[in-house]
Write an enzyme that holds these catalytic residues in place. Structure first.
Site, short mmCIF file in Angstrom:
data_model
loop_
_atom_site.label_atom_id
_atom_site.label_comp_id
_atom_site.label_asym_id
_atom_site.label_seq_id
_atom_site.Cartn_x
_atom_site.Cartn_y
_atom_site.Cartn_z
N SER A 18 43.89 53.69 41.78
CA SER A 18 44.71 55.00 41.93
C SER A 18 45.84 55.11 43.32
CB SER A 18 44.28 56.81 42.08
OG SER A 18 42.71 56.35 42.25
N CYS B 250 48.67 49.91 34.72
CA CYS B 250 49.43 50.44 35.79
C CYS B 250 50.91 50.65 35.37
CB CYS B 250 48.81 50.27 37.10
SG CYS B 250 49.42 48.51 36.76
P1 NAD Z 1 40.32 54.17 41.56
O1 NAD Z 1 41.42 54.44 42.53
O2 NAD Z 1 39.11 55.53 40.57
O3 NAD Z 1 39.23 53.18 41.64
C1 NAD Z 1 39.71 52.02 42.66
C2 NAD Z 1 38.55 51.35 42.99
O4 NAD Z 1 38.24 52.51 43.90
C3 NAD Z 1 37.48 51.01 42.76
O5 NAD Z 1 36.58 50.01 42.57
C4 NAD Z 1 36.55 52.94 43.44
O6 NAD Z 1 34.90 52.29 43.02
C5 NAD Z 1 36.92 52.79 44.46
N1 NAD Z 1 37.13 54.00 44.98
C6 NAD Z 1 36.67 54.87 44.00
N2 NAD Z 1 36.78 55.81 44.68
C7 NAD Z 1 36.85 55.75 46.02
C8 NAD Z 1 37.22 56.65 46.62
N3 NAD Z 1 36.99 57.82 47.37
N4 NAD Z 1 37.19 55.70 48.40
C9 NAD Z 1 37.24 54.68 48.40
N5 NAD Z 1 36.88 53.60 47.36
C10 NAD Z 1 36.66 54.26 45.96
O7 NAD Z 1 41.14 53.58 40.36
P2 NAD Z 1 40.51 53.56 38.38
O8 NAD Z 1 40.25 54.86 38.19
O9 NAD Z 1 38.98 52.23 38.54
O10 NAD Z 1 41.78 52.63 38.11
C11 NAD Z 1 42.67 53.27 37.45
C12 NAD Z 1 43.92 53.14 38.42
O11 NAD Z 1 44.38 52.27 38.87
C13 NAD Z 1 45.52 54.02 38.55
O12 NAD Z 1 46.12 55.04 39.29
C14 NAD Z 1 46.30 52.60 37.68
O13 NAD Z 1 47.66 53.05 37.94
C15 NAD Z 1 46.39 51.89 38.85
N6 NAD Z 1 46.26 50.86 38.86
C16 NAD Z 1 47.00 49.90 39.76
C17 NAD Z 1 47.56 48.62 39.22
C18 NAD Z 1 48.51 48.40 40.11
O14 NAD Z 1 49.12 47.28 40.18
N7 NAD Z 1 49.60 48.63 40.36
C19 NAD Z 1 47.13 48.35 38.33
C20 NAD Z 1 46.25 48.47 37.77
C21 NAD Z 1 45.90 49.63 38.23
#
Ligand code: NAD
Length: 509
Positions: free
Chosen positions: A234, A289
């Protein structure tokens, strides 16, 4: 074995030095089968100690792997590709089981990941440097690409196989070693695929897995031996990863969230458009995404699109996906995520948008404990409201009606994200205006989900990406390598040219 059976459920292990290692912790995240609500595993929430073990393992393995001839490194990837093909159905089932995608969606996502391996198989050609003889008299110049060292991948829940595969096949073939931190919500697929890497002959320590959330991520971001970080997730976390990672001297590519606009012109082929719009908004239950989450019909297109889209979306079959079946859409990934998406729907309705299809009313009798939400459509959404500004990441389509392509582009360019944008039209002029002026990195013209294939970079802009070099394609080879330039002169090697540059004549000759 990647997992340990503890009481009723399975606890995920770490992969360190080529061995699955148990973690001593009392903190776990539950992994559920979202189709049934059943707990299927638990992820240990690791900290700095486990991260250090994984990074040290990768660091130890690096010198030998970096010196392994590139064709031999690539041969491991050839075997890995064959094993991915052999296990294709099982991987797709696992993706569906821990994430909720339909089997067809899961298979498509695994296939996209396998294409990255195919791209990586061409790296011996793609990684070649440049050279020039006699850049000055008797002086030759060349560049070579060298691996960086320990690289890290931190991945989201929505593509348990594909997103990790965006990263390590390229990083490894370039000669780096790798530590993967998969999403704590869906760690099983990544672990299953890691077994295939080992089976393919990847030396111990070249690829490692550590689990957890913020604590393990922070330890990776600040570990002195980590050279580069690839992140997908995200936007707030992507920004954080970029800022903390770069402040600690790492190379970072960090892909964030999105709000992808789909513009529909009145001259568009409506059969194709409605079908593509529905697939873009509701495919993978909107947890993509590149999902088209905001439709922008122009002028007279609106009534026809809305009528047909609502009718056809009502017919979508929503249900449990992990055992196959003929469902069009599966559940959301977790109960918490379902609650979050439902709360945004409530907010959208409270802000005055027309809720013309309410997915909250769905009943899935065959799986009453699953995390289901049906296709949801808001019409006549006002710019500036929550439904326009926020990424929802569920099967919720917001529709903003506008009067011209200029107004549609203006609306899009006010959006802080910049992943994808699409236009459906038969007008070359409208398509060109949109392509040229829309402020997003991935453009679709009559293509509902313009996600690039492995040979092209995943070029998010604005708050959808932080960094310089994107994931996938040739940019990824640049990301995972550093260049060395060598200038060589051998005295007396040849007499050289007798040409005298007039600018220098009489100065230093
Ligand atoms: P997220 O940001 O919650 O988590 C992603 C990763 O970050 C996970 O491995 C998680 O453990 C880690 N994480 C979570 N909170 C954290 C923190 N406070 N500090 C450090 N690390 C942390 O995302 P999600 O909910 O797993 O996935 C969905 C999101 O990913 C959506 O926003 C989507 O748009 C995005 N996404 C983007 C793409 C792209 O190519 N731009 C592709 C796929 C998904």
């Amino acid at each position: 074995m990647a997992v340990v059976e503890s009481k009723a459920i399975t606890t995920c292990k770490l992969l360190i030095d080529g061995k699955w290692t148990e973690v001593k912790t009392n903190e776990f995240t539950k992994v559920t089968n979202p189709s049934t609500g059943e707990i299927i595993a638990q992820t240990p929430m690791c900290g700095a100690k486990e991260v250090d073990l994984a990074v040290q393992s990768a660091e130890r393995a690096f010198p030998a792997w970096a010196e392994t001839p590139i064709v031999e490194r690539t041969r491991v990837m050839f075997k890995f590709k064959a094993l991915l093909e052999k296990n294709y159905d099982d991987i797709a089932k696992l993706v569906s089981r821990e994430h909720g995608k339909t089997i067809a969606e899961a298979k498509a996502s695994v296939f996209r990941g396998m294409e990255v391996v195919e791209f990586a198989l061409g790296i011996p050609s793609l990684i070649m440097g440049e050279c020039m003889e006699n850049i000055a008299t008797n002086v030759d110049c060349e560049t070579m690409r060298h691996p960086l060292g320990v690289c890290v991948g931190i991945t989201p829940f929505n593509f348990p196989a594909m997103v990790p595969l965006w990263m390590y096949p390229i990083a490894l073939t370039c000669g780096n070693t790798f530590v993967l931190k998969p999403s704590e919500k869906v760690p099983l697929t990544a672990m299953f695929i890691a077994e295939l890497l080992l089976e393919a002959g990847l030396p111990a320590g070249v690829f490692n897995i550590v689990h957890g959330g913020k604590e393990s991520v922070d330890a990776l971001l600040t570990h002195p031996k980590v050279k580069a970080i690839s992140f997908v997730g995200s936007t707030p976390i992507a920004k954080y990863i970029y800022e903390v990672g770069t402040a600690h001297g790492k190379r970072v590519q960090s892909a964030g969230g999105a709000k992808n606009h789909i513009i529909i012109m009145p001259d568009a082929d409506m059969d194709q458009t409605v079908q593509a719009l529905q697939a873009s908004a509701f495919g993978c239950a909107g947890e993509r995404c590149m999902a088209g989450s905001l439709a922008v019909p122009v002028g007279s297109a609106a009534d026809e699109v809305m009528e047909r889209l609502v009718e056809s979306s009502k017919k979508m079959k929503v249900g449990p996906t992990h055992e196959g079946g003929s469902y069009d859409m599966g559940p959301l990934v977790t109960k918490d995520h379902l609650t979050k998406v439902k709360s945004i729907i409530e907010k959208g309705a409270a802000e005055g948008a027309d809720l013309v299809l309410d997915g909250r009313k769905i009943e899935v009798k065959e799986a009453p404990n699953g995390f289901y939400l049906g296709p949801t459509i808001f019409d006549k959404v006002k710019p500036g409201t929550t439904l326009v500004k926020e990424e929802i990441f569920g099967p919720v389509l917001s529709v903003v009606r506008v009067n011209s392509v200029d107004e549609a582009i203006e609306l899009g360019n006010a959006c802080p994200f910049g992943n994808g944008a699409v236009i459906f039209t038969n007008s070359g002029h409208a398509a060109r205006e949109f392509k040229h002026r829309f402020n997003a990195g991935m453009i679709g013209i009559n293509v509902g989900v313009p996600a690039p294939m492995a040979w092209f970079p995943f070029t998010g802009w604005n708050n959808s990406f932080y960094g310089d070099l994107h994931i996938q394609g040739r940019e990824s080879i640049q990301f995972y390598t550093q260049q060395k330039m060598t200038m060589t002169r051998w005295f007396g090697a040849s007499k050289g040219s007798t040409f005298k540059d007039p600018i220098w004549k009489g100065k230093n000759q």
